[in-house]
Motif scaffolding. Structure first.
Motif, PDB file in Angstrom:
ATOM      1  N   TYR A   1       0.866  -1.186   0.000  1.00 32.30           N
ATOM      2  CA  TYR A   1       0.000   0.000   0.000  1.00 32.30           C
ATOM      3  C   TYR A   1       0.902   1.236   0.000  1.00 32.30           C
ATOM      4  O   TYR A   1       1.938   1.249   0.670  1.00 32.30           O
ATOM      5  CB  TYR A   1      -0.902   0.036   1.247  1.00 32.30           C
TER       6      TYR A   1
ATOM      7  N   THR B   1      -2.760   3.939  -2.890  1.00 28.78           N
ATOM      8  CA  THR B   1      -2.665   2.854  -3.869  1.00 28.78           C
ATOM      9  C   THR B   1      -2.632   1.521  -3.140  1.00 28.78           C
ATOM     10  O   THR B   1      -1.781   1.307  -2.270  1.00 28.78           O
ATOM     11  CB  THR B   1      -1.387   2.999  -4.717  1.00 28.78           C
TER      12      THR B   1
ATOM     13  N   GLU C   1      -6.001   5.936  -5.778  1.00 26.41           N
ATOM     14  CA  GLU C   1      -7.358   6.419  -5.552  1.00 26.41           C
ATOM     15  C   GLU C   1      -7.290   7.669  -4.678  1.00 26.41           C
ATOM     16  O   GLU C   1      -6.564   7.683  -3.683  1.00 26.41           O
ATOM     17  CB  GLU C   1      -8.206   5.352  -4.853  1.00 26.41           C
TER      18      GLU C   1
ATOM     19  N   SER D   1      -3.468  10.544  -2.346  1.00 29.36           N
ATOM     20  CA  SER D   1      -3.972   9.302  -2.945  1.00 29.36           C
ATOM     21  C   SER D   1      -3.472   8.108  -2.145  1.00 29.36           C
ATOM     22  O   SER D   1      -2.471   8.195  -1.438  1.00 29.36           O
ATOM     23  CB  SER D   1      -3.514   9.176  -4.396  1.00 29.36           C
TER      24      SER D   1
ATOM     25  N   GLU E   1     -17.727   4.693   1.856  1.00 33.03           N
ATOM     26  CA  GLU E   1     -17.034   3.406   1.740  1.00 33.03           C
ATOM     27  C   GLU E   1     -17.015   2.622   3.046  1.00 33.03           C
ATOM     28  O   GLU E   1     -16.785   1.406   3.043  1.00 33.03           O
ATOM     29  CB  GLU E   1     -15.600   3.629   1.257  1.00 33.03           C
TER      30      GLU E   1
ATOM     31  N   ARG F   1      -9.391   1.557   5.026  1.00 33.15           N
ATOM     32  CA  ARG F   1      -9.377   1.093   3.636  1.00 33.15           C
ATOM     33  C   ARG F   1      -8.608  -0.220   3.507  1.00 33.15           C
ATOM     34  O   ARG F   1      -9.006  -1.123   2.767  1.00 33.15           O
ATOM     35  CB  ARG F   1      -8.753   2.162   2.728  1.00 33.15           C
TER      36      ARG F   1
ATOM     37  N   ALA G   1      -3.886  -5.261  -4.603  1.00 33.12           N
ATOM     38  CA  ALA G   1      -5.114  -5.529  -5.351  1.00 33.12           C
ATOM     39  C   ALA G   1      -4.955  -5.183  -6.824  1.00 33.12           C
ATOM     40  O   ALA G   1      -5.906  -5.322  -7.598  1.00 33.12           O
ATOM     41  CB  ALA G   1      -6.266  -4.716  -4.748  1.00 33.12           C
ATOM     42  N   GLY G   2      -3.762  -4.711  -7.198  1.00 31.80           N
ATOM     43  CA  GLY G   2      -3.543  -4.315  -8.583  1.00 31.80           C
ATOM     44  C   GLY G   2      -4.241  -3.016  -8.942  1.00 31.80           C
ATOM     45  O   GLY G   2      -4.466  -2.732 -10.124  1.00 31.80           O
ATOM     46  N   GLN G   3      -4.572  -2.221  -7.938  1.00 28.13           N
ATOM     47  CA  GLN G   3      -5.290  -0.961  -8.179  1.00 28.13           C
ATOM     48  C   GLN G   3      -4.314   0.183  -8.427  1.00 28.13           C
ATOM     49  O   GLN G   3      -3.175   0.158  -7.961  1.00 28.13           O
ATOM     50  CB  GLN G   3      -6.176  -0.617  -6.977  1.00 28.13           C
ATOM     51  N   GLY G   4      -4.794   1.188  -9.113  1.00 29.23           N
ATOM     52  CA  GLY G   4      -4.044   2.418  -9.270  1.00 29.23           C
ATOM     53  C   GLY G   4      -4.338   3.352  -8.111  1.00 29.23           C
ATOM     54  O   GLY G   4      -5.123   3.036  -7.218  1.00 29.23           O
TER      55      GLY G   4
ATOM     56  N   PHE H   1     -10.234  -3.785   2.269  1.00 29.61           N
ATOM     57  CA  PHE H   1      -9.684  -4.575   1.164  1.00 29.61           C
ATOM     58  C   PHE H   1      -9.351  -5.997   1.618  1.00 29.61           C
ATOM     59  O   PHE H   1      -9.688  -6.981   0.940  1.00 29.61           O
ATOM     60  CB  PHE H   1      -8.426  -3.897   0.605  1.00 29.61           C
TER      61      PHE H   1
END
Length: 880
Positions: free
Chosen positions: A392, A409, A418, A407, A814, A565, A413-416, A569
């Motif tokens: 992270y 990341t 956020e 942001s 969220e 967060r 999770a392979g996320q960009g 996840f």
């Protein structure tokens, strides 16, 4: 000034004083002529006045008469220069002198006459003229203060080297080289620290370098090339005394005024030896004189320190420690084009003279260099790389008001990236002060075996075992604080948990991030802008209001966004299971509904007996669960009572004090209360007021205890019909002091025709207490203008819903589905139990609680079955 006491003052003493005064006056005149400074006039004139007065007083005793005019007019002219400086007329001085002279002649004083100050009476009561300037005292530093403010404030040799490296940076150097020379080579052990900065002229050395606590850097704030200066205390250079007893200083600098000349000469100043031990033996600092040679030279600018008679043994272990500290000194995300390189040269060290192979150690410490690398390539110290392999990554900026934009990341999770944001209002109650703009970069790791292996591979450590991978991560973990690209020690050290992350993780391990799971780079502004002041000991920041503010910013960023967060996840991805702790879920398993399918596989002859056995076990299990649930209900009620213990004590203190004080008064009055006296009659007149006050105070305590009763944890018994408005009113009564202090408006409870439900008062009281406590916390935390909490009722066909709405920020979308999970919290010091307890309490009375999105703020709905419908359901779980 010469003071003559009551002791005899013979001819020899008089002659000696006269000679001394004459010589002093002669020196003063020569100094005045040489420097041509008007400021010396007062001093020279003083000598004239003192000498003239002394000569006139002891004319008969002097064997040689001075060639001077002893007239009142001449003395008046001389004295005017002195006394005009102090704003006093010389006539006053002359009048005093004439009075003393007259007294001496009238009383026949001679050189055998002892004279004390008392004979002058009111003239000079303190032995000095009343108009004479007030005598002042001054500090005179002892020589050993250099050792006190220098090497003895520094924790270790590594810290001393770092202080001198910072000085090279402040001198606009492009590099600094630290070289070690072992003792057996040339017969003496030494440390050389060289740079190519702007150097120092002889004047710089005398008026800045040799001036303890100089304000030069504090006044300049930036170097000639625009670097923000790292030092401002004016004592960092004395770190050289921590490394060794002797120092040779060579510094070369440009001479001002040569900027247009094609071939500029530089001034080189050499101090051959500063013996720091001499500062221990000398009495005062100004008594130590240090020879310095200055010459013109064409050598490049820079400064070189040669430190000998080292105080520490530089073994392989201490060299490794120094290399580690230097690597962590410079931020790995330094974006400036301004280059500052560090070199740790061990090329002179061999196993024979140092106990280790310098070349081999340099190659080990710089493994990425080619096999034919030069000494410079091997010696260069590079910062630890940014771990893009982290699971992270959080980056962003806090502005001066505490608003964070950035942001997050979730690389696992392979996320960009956020976008995330959070507001952290300043807290006057915690003594916080502004700390300026703060830049945040956080790298967070999961530490399960598989995750740690993947991190090691992505970070370039290769395929290593889990234990070794964790050790590698441990070495780079820690949240460092940086200023101008340099780390402020000890923040970021593996053992320095300044954010108390591990303490919080112990209380809530599934949510909180531990100290060994995070590597952080927190960049702050200069001391004047941020208020974050480094200690003189070079070990951290002063823990003032600005430091408390910085702590609060990072803690709230983690607890308000990052940790929730990450938790969300991990739960969603199945990395971390969502624990089933609700009794409602356990009851369903206890009923063994799975047994029907199993029974079909049992032979028919045995099926009835097996079914009976299963039913018996299920019944016993459910009964046990009910007892366990009742016990948990008591514990939860008591935990909830703990939330408001401060409120209860505050509200109960006033009536209790009245009862105590007035009962003492009644006891004191009682013996004479029935007497037929005027005093007794007066006291009897006060008794009704006292009794009314006692009744009123007792009533307030009774109301307080009644409000607390549902949370007492008493035996629950069977469910009862109760009025929800009474429970809510009692709960708000418990928070009355806090509500009034925060200025929170709570409209009167609306009339609800069907406000009665069947269940347990304690369950609703527990739930509503936790909900209101949360609302009060966030309204206060965010400093909401005109804060309010509204409670309303909505009656449905078979249930009653209580809506609790505040005008705060509300729960982020969220996290709405997570607020009732055990351990989930957005508070830095929260336990994550309050709303989970509220949900369990509502379900025990066959009710429910939910959090809904509302543009007006936080919104919770508590639902209970209506009483008239519950009466027909005596078989319910809560009725058993």
């Amino acid at each position: 000034m010469i003071e003559i006491g009551p002791e005899h003052f013979d001819h020899h003493d008089i002659e000696a004083v006269f000679v001394a005064l004459t010589a002093t006056l002669s020196c003063a005149r020569k100094t005045a002529d040489e420097v041509n400074m008007p400021e010396t006039d007062v001093f020279v004139t003083t000598q004239h006045v003192v000498l003239e007065a002394f000569t006139m007083a002891f004319e008969a005793e002097l064997s040689e008469k001075p060639e001077t005019t002893r007239s009142v007019a001449w003395l008046n002219e001389l004295a005017s220069t002195l006394f005009d400086h102090f704003g006093v007329s010389p006539d006053v001085f002359l009048e005093d002198y004439a009075t003393i002279y007259s007294k001496a002649h009238s009383e026949g004083w001679d050189d055998e006459t002892p004279v004390s100050l008392s004979v002058f009476g009111e003239l000079w009561p303190s032995g000095l003229p009343q108009y004479w300037p007030t005598q002042s005292l001054g500090f005179r530093p002892r020589a050993r203060i250099i050792r006190t403010i220098g090497d003895r404030l520094i924790s270790g040799p590594e810290a001393a080297v770092i202080e001198l490296v910072k000085n090279s940076h402040d001198a606009d150097s492009s590099y600094v080289r630290i070289a070690f020379q072992p003792a057996s080579q040339h017969g003496i052990a030494a440390i050389y620290i060289d740079d190519d900065g702007h150097g120092m002229t002889r004047s710089d050395i005398e008026h800045k370098w040799m001036e303890p606590a100089t304000t030069d850097k504090r006044d300049r704030r930036a170097s000639p090339n625009g670097r923000q200066l790292l030092g401002s205390k004016g004592i960092g250079r004395f770190a050289a005394a921590r490394l060794g007893s002797k120092l040779k200083l060579i510094s070369t600098a440009e001479i001002s005024g040569q900027s247009l000349q094609p071939h500029r000469l530089h001034q080189q100043t050499v101090i051959d030896c500063i013996d720091w031990n001499a500062f221990e033996t000398a009495e005062y600092l100004d008594q130590i004189r240090i020879p310095a040679d200055t010459s013109l030279d064409s050598a490049p600018t820079g400064t070189s320190l040669h430190i000998t008679e080292l105080r520490d043994d530089w073994t392989e272990a201490t060299i490794r420690s120094l290399h580690y500290e230097l690597r962590r000194l410079i931020s790995p995300i330094r974006e400036s084009s301004d280059v500052f390189r560090m070199f740790l040269d061990l090329s002179r060290c061999t196993r024979e003279n140092a106990g280790f192979d310098g070349h081999a150690l340099m190659r080990e410490l710089a493994p990425s260099t080619p096999s034919d690398a030069s000494v410079d390539e091997l010696a260069e110290v590079s910062p630890f790389p940014v771990l893009d392999a982290a699971d992270y990554h959080v980056d962003g900026i806090f502005d001066e008001s505490g608003h964070f934009d950035g942001s997050m990341t979730i690389a696992r999770a392979g996320q960009g990236p956020e976008p995330i944001s959070v507001d952290v209002p300043i807290s006057q109650e915690r003594g916080e002060s502004p700390c300026g703009v703060v830049i945040v970069n956080l790298y967070i790791f999961d530490r399960e075996a598989e995750a740690i292996r993947q991190t090691a591979v992505k970070a370039g450590f290769g395929t290593v075992g889990v234990r070794e991978a964790r050790k590698l991560i441990d070495r780079i973990c820690g949240v460092g604080i940086y200023r101008s690209g340099f780390r402020i020690r000890p923040y970021g050290d593996p053992e320095n948990d300044w954010l108390t992350l591990d303490t919080k993780r112990v209380q809530n391990p599934s949510l909180r991030i531990g100290h060994n799971q995070i590597s952080g780079i927190i960049t702050v502004e200069g001391e004047d802008t941020s208020g974050l002041t480094e200690r003189s000991s070079r070990e951290g920041l002063e823990e003032n209001g600005s430091f408390q503010r910085l702590h609060s910013l990072i803690s709230n960023l983690l607890s308000g966004v990052v940790e929730p967060r990450r938790k969300l996840f991990r739960t969603t991805a199945g990395i971390e299971s969502k624990r089933e702790v609700r009794f409602q879920d356990v009851y369903q398993k206890g009923e063994m509904t799975w047994s029907d399918d199993v029974l079909q596989k049992v032979p028919e002859t045995d099926r009835k007996a097996v079914a009976k056995l299963i039913a018996k076990e299920s019944s016993e299990l459910v009964a046990y669960l009910k007892r366990l649930e009742e016990h948990q209900a008591k514990l939860e009620a008591q935990v909830t009572a703990g939330l408001i213990v401060g409120e209860v004590m505050h509200q109960g203190n006033t009536p209790l004090s009245f009862l105590e004080n007035e009962s003492v008064r009644l006891i004191r009055w009682w013996p004479g209360l029935l007497l037929q006296t005027s005093e007794a009659e007066t006291l009897r007149g006060q008794v009704p007021a006292v009794l009314n006050g006692l009744v009123s105070s007792a009533g307030k305590l009774r109301a307080l205890f009644d409000a607390l009763k549902p949370l007492s944890g008493a035996r629950r018994g069977r469910p009862k019909v109760f009025d929800t408005t009474t429970v809510i009113a009692d709960t708000l009564f418990l928070f009355r002091t806090r509500i009034e202090r925060l200025g929170i408006a709570i409209p009167g409870l609306p009339f609800a025709e069907h406000a009665k439900v069947r269940g347990y008062e304690a369950d609703l009281s527990t739930a509503i207490t936790n909900v209101v406590d949360n609302a009060l916390h966030w309204l206060d935390y965010h400093h909401i203008q005109s804060p309010s909490i509204t409670i309303s009722f909505i009656s449905n066909d078979d249930s009653l819903s209580l809506h609790v709405v505040d005008n705060g920020r509300g729960v982020p979308t969220e996290f709405v589905g997570s607020v009732f999970d055990v351990g989930f919290t957005l508070k830095p010091s929260g336990t994550g139990l309050g709303l989970s307890i509220a949900r369990e309490a509502m379900e025990r009375s066959s009710g429910s609680i939910e959090c809904v999105q509302d543009e007006h703020g936080g919104h919770f709905i508590l639902t209970l079955p209506l009483a008239d419908l519950r009466a027909n359901h005596s078989e319910g779980r809560s009725d058993a």
